[in-house]
Design an enzyme around this catalytic site. Sequence first.
Site, PDB file in Angstrom:
ATOM      1  N   GLY A 630      43.414  77.191  66.983  1.00 20.43           N
ATOM      2  CA  GLY A 630      42.735  78.448  67.306  1.00 20.43           C
ATOM      3  C   GLY A 630      42.059  78.342  68.648  1.00 20.43           C
ATOM      4  O   GLY A 630      42.203  77.324  69.337  1.00 20.43           O
ATOM      5  N   LYS A 634      41.806  72.634  67.496  1.00 24.59           N
ATOM      6  CA  LYS A 634      42.834  72.369  66.492  1.00 24.59           C
ATOM      7  C   LYS A 634      42.229  72.377  65.089  1.00 24.59           C
ATOM      8  O   LYS A 634      41.057  72.036  64.914  1.00 24.59           O
ATOM      9  CB  LYS A 634      43.478  71.007  66.751  1.00 24.59           C
ATOM     10  CG  LYS A 634      44.300  70.950  68.019  1.00 24.59           C
ATOM     11  CD  LYS A 634      45.075  69.628  68.080  1.00 24.59           C
ATOM     12  CE  LYS A 634      45.984  69.583  69.292  1.00 24.59           C
ATOM     13  NZ  LYS A 634      45.233  69.375  70.559  1.00 24.59           N
ATOM     14  N   ASP A 745      36.573  88.904  65.847  1.00 23.43           N
ATOM     15  CA  ASP A 745      37.929  88.401  66.032  1.00 23.43           C
ATOM     16  C   ASP A 745      38.706  88.511  64.729  1.00 23.43           C
ATOM     17  O   ASP A 745      39.317  87.555  64.269  1.00 23.43           O
ATOM     18  CB  ASP A 745      37.888  86.966  66.540  1.00 23.43           C
ATOM     19  CG  ASP A 745      39.215  86.553  67.177  1.00 23.43           C
ATOM     20  OD1 ASP A 745      39.413  85.337  67.389  1.00 23.43           O
ATOM     21  OD2 ASP A 745      40.069  87.433  67.419  1.00 23.43           O
TER      22      ASP A 745
END
Length: 950
Positions: A630, A634, A745
């Site tokens: 992301g 990791k 997000d």
Amino acid sequence: MWGMRIFDCVFAVSWCYLVLFAAARVTDPTEVHALLAVKSYLDDPMQHLRNWNKGDPCRSNWTGVLCPATVGTDGHFHVQEIQLLNMNLSGLLAPELGQFSQLLVLDFMWNNLTGSIPKEIGNISTLKLLLLNGNKFTGSLPDELGNLSNLNRLQVDQNEISGQVPKSFANLSRVKHLHLNNNSISGNLPPELSKISSLVHLLLDNNDLSGFLPPEFSNLQNLRILQLDNNNFGGSEIPHSYSNFSKLVKLSLRNCSLQGSIPDLSRIVNLTFLDLSQNHLSGTIPSNKLSEKMTTIDLSDNQLDGPIPRSFSDLPQLETLSLDNNHLNGSVPANIWQNISFNGSTRLVIDLRNNSLSNITGVLNPPVNVTLRLGGNPICNNSNLPKKGVFCALEAGEDLPMNSTNSTVDCQKQSCPIADSYEYVPASPLRCFCAAPLRIGYRLKSPSFTYFPPYIDQFDLYLTSYLNMDPYQMSIESYIHEQGRIKMYLKLYPRVSDPSNRFNDSEVLRIRGLFTTWTFPPNDFFGPYELLNFTLLGPYSNLHFGNEGLRISKGIWAAIILGAIASAVATTTILTILIARHHARHQRVLSRNRPSSRASMKIDGVKTFTFKEVALATENFNSSSKVGQGGYGKVYKGTLPDRTIVAIKRAEEGSLQGQKEFLNEIKLLSRLHHRNLVSLVGYCDDEAEQMLVYEFMPNGTLRDWLSGKAKENLTFSMRLCIALGAAKGILYLHTEANPPVFHRDIKASNILLDSKLNAKVADFGLSRLAPALEEEGTVPHHVSTIVRGTPGYVDPEYLLTHKLTDKSDVYSLGVVFLELLTGMHAISHGKNIVREVKMACQSGLMLSIIDSKMGAYPSDCIEIFASLALCCCNDKPEKRPSMIDVVRELERILKMLPETGTVSSEFTYMHSSKSLSSSSSYSHQGQTGSSWNVLGSDAMSDATLAVSPR
Ligand SMILES: *[C@@H]1O[C@H](CO)[C@@H](O)[C@H](O)[C@H]1NC(C)=O
Ligand SMILES: *[C@@H]1O[C@H](CO)[C@@H](O)[C@H](O)[C@H]1NC(C)=O
Ligand SMILES: *[C@@H]1O[C@H](CO)[C@@H](O)[C@H](O)[C@H]1NC(C)=O
Ligand SMILES: *[C@@H]1O[C@H](CO)[C@@H](O)[C@H](O)[C@H]1NC(C)=O
Ligand SMILES: *[C@@H]1O[C@H](CO)[C@@H](O)[C@H](O)[C@H]1NC(C)=O
């Protein structure tokens, strides 16, 4: 159309709650107004009161404003304490102070306030402590203060107050402490004050009082301290009734222009301190034996004659006997110290200079701890006197150091590894430990002794026992005798067993509360104290003394949320209020929990992992353990020693945050618990590594399932459940999380599925807090920060304006819904999913783009879902539904679904996604779509969810 009736109904409910919310569970508006008036009269160069306009005084974090945890019978919060000591404030006190109906403590000590004390304060009938000492108040004391029938303590000392002591003070029937010293108060002492039977300490020293000492004062049967030094009772005598003071401990009448003889005070059993110096007293010193508790007898600078009473030799606690500058004659008793047992710190200073003493009774051989001054007496002409030079100097000289800095143990020489504000301190018996002290400026206002060292241990015990501490937890850093007062700096330390090496926040609040409310048990010997400051440094520097302990119950939140469903306007308003409240609470919590160091960090409910443990769990971050990547770094799958499987996010170099920020975020994350949020198991904050350890989600991301990487296809009802789960998780973040969190997000790859395919939102809460209220009366609109998010999911309004709102998350979630509907990516081959679906919808081809992997679905339900999704993706934030609306609507659609598994005629079979563009089921679109502003066209706005109630 659909839902409109429900919404009407719910709107009514919502309005009820709105009214409740607005009218009841807030601070009394009169008091809010009064606080704002108080602020407007003050000059606040350090901006201590900068938050006095954000939110509600009792419910938000108004500096120095304390309220009870519950509302009063009138449904309002009422301010209970205003504590603004030592804040560099200047300006005036507002008359509006009189409008507080339940105020107990009004504390403006040690500022630079000017003007007069407003008479309106006399209206606060509940007031217990009125603390205005250490300012520059002028004018006279208002008569109205006499109305404060519940007042326990009136401190207006160290100001420039003039005028008389109001006779009305006789009505202060509960007052115990009247501290009016160090002003310019003039006139007579009103004999009426003798009616205040509760009075314990009367301090009026250093004023311009005149007239006479009222004989009636001896009726003050609870009076322990009468201190009137430095006034001018020209020609008055000390009333002989004063020998009847039953509980007096200290009588201090230095420099009061008193005449006449000294009354017999031998019947006052607890008298400890007597200062009648610098007057015009004459006659002989009464020979009856004074209380055995006497530490100090100062009769110097008078016109006393006759002999030194033999009874002075029977006072075992005596440390000061000053009879200098009188006309005493006869002999010096060489046994005054005979009953005193000296130890390391006791001493006795006998000053007999400038009298007419001509002889010595007994052998003059005082111990080293006794200083005897005989200069200026005929006896000094006697050449037989031993050590003549020592005794017969005319100057007083420096006998023993009166002030001290503590030099207890060598601990200070070592340095603490933790941080600057920590220090090595001695813990009983011979051990040093690292601790962050609380620093307190403290002054004994009227102690009943003159020399402190013999009583330091006793004092330590007195304070610490009441603070529920061990004596080693306090040290007197330094002290200084100043004009009968003893000023000192204290440090309080946490227990040596305390692993955090600091007091926790509630402990700090408790200790401060004890000091600021004078709840220490009275100690006549040490007398009244004043708090000069209570400085919060180091790990305490972010602690804030606003309203504490105020929590709004979940039920009320629920009611508010429930009520708010009806209209988008109502919802928005309430949400913004909620967000502000949460934020205010958050700030308090955060600032109170600020981690001080790596070593002392411990977060409830979250495990701390060492780098080694994490490395072990992931086989040293073996690439075979890697399950994702992301923006943060990791993601690895790991197995803990107890076989729990976890997901570990390892921050990459660029994602590393400051340790404080990182830990704050962990704290924040650790408090977020919801079945639709991926929960945090722990973290690793080791050297150059920052890692978050989450529960492992065996079914991976929603994106994987939509892309067909999973074994199974998701049915429509599964998709709806996933949509609902995600919406609920986000709703929690917006409204129930403390502080509120905007996800920022949301995307299909951040929605994870557990073993039962329950949706759990991931990657929330990192550096993303909801905004605070901005200005008085305005609601929070946004946070402006650097745009974050994933292309295709980002709210276009946010992109334009950088203003992030809860509706930005609604937009992103809408995109996820469109993915659920179509299986498409948010952006693929340059095509934006929102535009694609809108266009399909406009051209009546909606069903043509439904994900063929979905299998059968009831077409009306899918239409409503599509409408909802598009409405969420409206360009204009205000036209998007709020998250609670989204949740409600998804629940409604789910209820419309037939039992899972039974395929009814309502289901449309999707054999070919292309063939269904003109499916008959789609003809309902005209009806359902009209309730939603599907395409964002203005023509439909009055039928949208966001319809305004006004
Ligand atoms: C009061 O003002 C004086 C100067 O006017 C300043 O030196 C002093 O520090 C101030 N005291 C407080 C407590 O603000
Ligand atoms: C004198 O002091 C002692 C100890 O503090 C106390 O118990 C006693 O009641 C006092 N006596 C009077 C008359 O105040
Ligand atoms: C007082 O006397 C004791 C015992 O003689 C001695 O240890 C102590 O140092 C003396 N204190 C002072 C202040 O002189
Ligand atoms: C001093 O006192 C002694 C007895 O204590 C006495 O004998 C002597 O006469 C006195 N001297 C003077 C000068 O008073
Ligand atoms: C609360 O008040 C303190 C002191 O003024 C301040 O440092 C803190 O930021 C405030 N918090 C909020 C949420 O206003």
